[in-house]
Write a protein that holds these residues in place. Structure first.
Motif: not given
Length: 211
Positions: A195-207
């Motif tokens: 899920r974290s990979v999906d979230a990172a792909r969906a939001n390029p600014q997320a850290t």
């Protein structure tokens, strides 16, 4: 004298046979952390993209006491004592078993290609995941509690996403039940990492991982 020596030899042989028989009656038991991937795994290439998704999992960092194939269990009732069970072992050293189970679980849920051991073209970006196991308390007839932290970075980006997760599973009595609880915890950790990979792909600014 010869009769006495013969009697001693027979006694020694009998003792050795009895010892071997005792060992043979208690074979080692081997367990795995790997589990079937959920049937509703997400596709790796949403929107019909032809580009495959690659993941790469670094060696999992575990506390030194777990860096062995033997199962390590904690005594119940909050005891500080642990047992290293010689006859109950993981199929490989625990950190390797954990890495294989996590990488397979993440890749399966994303529909991704796991290139942890090679197979990726250098021109293709890869999501690199570094996992640290901070806690893994297993109590026979009690619970399996674990705490994971991990970082996630795409090979062609400077951004790093940091995540942390605590998980627990109640288990029944016996090593089989405890191993199944550990397997469920590992599967749930793999699902969270996917899920974290999906979230990172969906939001390029997320850290940081979404709550």
């Amino acid at each position: 004298m010869k009769k006495k020596q013969s009697a001693i030899a027979v006694a020694v042989l009998s003792g050795a046979l009895a010892l071997l028989a005792g060992c043979a009656s208690k074979p080692d038991n081997y367990y795995t952390l790997a589990s079937p991937v959920a049937a509703d795994a997400a596709p790796a290439t949403p929107g019909g993209s032809a580009l495959p998704l690659y993941i790469e999992l670094a060696p999992v960092a575990v506390p030194e006491r777990f860096a062995r194939p033997q199962m390590v269990v904690r005594q119940p009732n909050g005891s500080v004592q642990v047992q290293v069970l010689e006859q109950h072992r993981w199929a490989s050293s625990f950190e390797n078993e954990l890495r294989d189970a996590l990488s397979a679980g993440i890749a399966g849920r994303l529909g991704a290609l796991d290139v942890t051991k090679g197979g990726r073209q250098n021109s293709q970006p890869v999501w690199r995941i570094a996992v640290q196991l901070r806690q893994f308390d297993a109590v026979d007839g009690g619970r399996v509690d674990a705490n994971f932290s991990w970082t996630l970075r795409r090979s062609d980006e400077a951004r790093t996403m940091a995540c942390q997760l605590s998980l627990g599973e109640a288990v029944g009595s016996g090593m089989d039940a405890l191993a199944r609880g550990a397997q469920r915890v590992t599967a749930n950790a793999a699902a969270a990492m996917a899920r974290s990979v999906d979230a990172a792909r969906a939001n390029p600014q997320a850290t940081a991982c979404p709550a």
